[in-house]
Design a protein around this motif. Structure first.
Motif, PDB file in Angstrom:
ATOM      1  N   VAL A 125       0.870  -1.171   0.000  1.00 15.01           N
ATOM      2  CA  VAL A 125       0.000   0.000   0.000  1.00 15.01           C
ATOM      3  C   VAL A 125       0.906   1.218   0.000  1.00 15.01           C
ATOM      4  O   VAL A 125       1.842   1.312   0.798  1.00 15.01           O
ATOM      5  N   ASN A 127       1.260   5.680  -1.524  1.00 12.31           N
ATOM      6  CA  ASN A 127       0.580   6.837  -2.088  1.00 12.31           C
ATOM      7  C   ASN A 127       1.468   7.415  -3.177  1.00 12.31           C
ATOM      8  O   ASN A 127       2.573   6.915  -3.411  1.00 12.31           O
ATOM      9  N   ARG A 128       0.989   8.453  -3.854  1.00  5.97           N
ATOM     10  CA  ARG A 128       1.734   8.956  -5.016  1.00  5.97           C
ATOM     11  C   ARG A 128       2.963   9.779  -4.640  1.00  5.97           C
ATOM     12  O   ARG A 128       3.729  10.179  -5.514  1.00  5.97           O
ATOM     13  N   ASP A 183       4.455  10.920 -10.797  1.00  7.06           N
ATOM     14  CA  ASP A 183       3.377  10.682  -9.836  1.00  7.06           C
ATOM     15  C   ASP A 183       3.239  11.807  -8.820  1.00  7.06           C
ATOM     16  O   ASP A 183       2.170  11.981  -8.221  1.00  7.06           O
ATOM     17  N   THR A 239      -2.801  -1.807 -10.142  1.00  8.57           N
ATOM     18  CA  THR A 239      -2.979  -0.789  -9.107  1.00  8.57           C
ATOM     19  C   THR A 239      -4.461  -0.532  -8.864  1.00  8.57           C
ATOM     20  O   THR A 239      -5.217  -0.281  -9.803  1.00  8.57           O
ATOM     21  N   LEU A 240      -4.859  -0.614  -7.603  1.00  5.38           N
ATOM     22  CA  LEU A 240      -6.221  -0.300  -7.184  1.00  5.38           C
ATOM     23  C   LEU A 240      -6.177   1.019  -6.430  1.00  5.38           C
ATOM     24  O   LEU A 240      -5.529   1.120  -5.382  1.00  5.38           O
ATOM     25  N   ASP A 241      -6.826   2.048  -6.970  1.00  3.97           N
ATOM     26  CA  ASP A 241      -6.846   3.356  -6.310  1.00  3.97           C
ATOM     27  C   ASP A 241      -7.806   3.344  -5.135  1.00  3.97           C
ATOM     28  O   ASP A 241      -8.985   2.988  -5.288  1.00  3.97           O
ATOM     29  N   LEU A 242      -7.306   3.730  -3.975  1.00  2.00           N
ATOM     30  CA  LEU A 242      -8.126   3.893  -2.773  1.00  2.00           C
ATOM     31  C   LEU A 242      -8.395   5.387  -2.641  1.00  2.00           C
ATOM     32  O   LEU A 242      -7.751   6.098  -1.867  1.00  2.00           O
ATOM     33  N   THR A 243      -9.335   5.868  -3.446  1.00  2.09           N
ATOM     34  CA  THR A 243      -9.513   7.301  -3.649  1.00  2.09           C
ATOM     35  C   THR A 243      -9.763   8.062  -2.363  1.00  2.09           C
ATOM     36  O   THR A 243      -9.180   9.132  -2.134  1.00  2.09           O
ATOM     37  N   GLN A 247      -4.584   6.795  -1.372  1.00  2.29           N
ATOM     38  CA  GLN A 247      -3.601   5.723  -1.352  1.00  2.29           C
ATOM     39  C   GLN A 247      -3.863   4.754  -2.506  1.00  2.29           C
ATOM     40  O   GLN A 247      -4.866   4.876  -3.222  1.00  2.29           O
ATOM     41  N   GLN A 248      -2.953   3.796  -2.667  1.00  2.89           N
ATOM     42  CA  GLN A 248      -3.071   2.792  -3.716  1.00  2.89           C
ATOM     43  C   GLN A 248      -2.657   1.432  -3.173  1.00  2.89           C
ATOM     44  O   GLN A 248      -1.729   1.337  -2.365  1.00  2.89           O
ATOM     45  N   VAL A 250      -0.996  -1.770  -4.588  1.00  5.53           N
ATOM     46  CA  VAL A 250      -0.229  -2.154  -5.778  1.00  5.53           C
ATOM     47  C   VAL A 250       0.190  -3.617  -5.647  1.00  5.53           C
ATOM     48  O   VAL A 250       0.782  -4.015  -4.640  1.00  5.53           O
TER      49      VAL A 250
END
Length: 279
Positions: A125, A127-128, A183, A239-243, A247-248, A250
């Protein structure tokens, strides 16, 4: 003073050859790429207006103009998305805001539970900004010895640009460096990115700043990892975005049979390791 939007438009104009758009080659000129007059004509705007956008004197082009510029420069979907994002943040640059703070490092329990279900796979997990907030035991085993997870609060972006061992871990280091720099434009928020960039630039050096200002939209192909056992791992990233959390999640998936076998062998070595989260 320029703007991210103006810099990106100018960079793409300079890097696009007339013949790729079916335009005549006007012969030798002082700078490469398309003329402003070519782009303005294709976008249906004046050369003066395009100049104002590129020089940062017009910070609020309409959606129609942004889309017309994307068409004029023949941008692919990823580059179009980046252009729209830069138009949004450029238009808000003059808005006053409080001093930015680091983003939250808390990972929701349900996200950690999802990460546990991915064991013994390679997942993290993040973030960008590059903060690595939680990871599986196999992820730790595969990156062991690289220094990536040595810090109390590991950060992939800082690692790539400041740790010499990153060039051994990431076989295509230049590509990964472009990805991490790009990113930062995407968040978790522009305020956080500005804070992090200001912190990182003095230690990362001019190469980091140059990549930030190039606005290269990375292809994100197969990731090649140089493992200390001597084998090379080829991995695809999902990648699943956890908007809501900025967070993401990956997941690194083997891209070939050799990598599948190697990861399975390494996963066996990670059996004693447990999921780890930084908060």
């Amino acid at each position: 003073m320029g703007t991210p939007l103006g810099d990106f438009v100018r960079t793409r104009r300079d890097s696009t050859q007339p013949q790729t758009l079916g335009l005549p080659d006007h012969g030798r000129r002082r700078s490469p790429g398309l003329r402003r007059s070519d782009v303005a004509a294709r976008a249906g705007i004046s050369v003066e207006y395009l100049t104002r956008i590129e020089q940062g004197r017009d910070r609020n082009p309409s959606v129609a103009v942004v889309n017309a510029l994307a068409d004029a420069l023949a941008l692919d979907p990823a580059a179009r998305g980046h252009l729209r994002y830069l138009a949004k943040i450029t238009g808000g640059e003059c808005t006053a805001h409080a001093r930015p703070e680091p983003p939250s490092r808390e990972v929701r329990p349900s996200v950690l539970q999802t990460l546990r279900l991915l064991e013994p796979g390679l997942a993290m997990v993040t973030n960008r900004l590059g903060d690595i907030l939680a990871w599986t035991g196999t992820f730790e085993t595969v990156t062991e010895g690289s220094g990536l997870l040595e810090a109390a609060e590991p950060n992939l972006t800082r690692y790539v640009f400041t740790d010499a061992r990153a060039r051994a871990l990431f076989v295509d280091w230049d590509v990964v460096a472009d990805e991490q720099a790009f990113d930062l434009w995407l968040g978790p928020s522009i305020e956080n990115a500005e804070w992090f960039t200001a912190e990182l630039a003095p230690v990362a050096g001019p190469d980091f700043t140059r990549r930030m200002n190039r606005h290269v939209v990375p292809p994100r192909g197969v990731l090649r990892i140089g493992h200390d056992s001597g084998c090379e791992l080829r991995l695809r990233r999902e990648t699943l975005d956890l908007t809501s959390d900025a967070q993401q999640l990956v997941v690194w998936l083997p891209a070939d049979e050799e990598t599948t076998t190697a990861v399975q062998r390494l996963a066996g070595r990670s059996g004693h390791r447990r999921l780890r989260a930084i908060s």
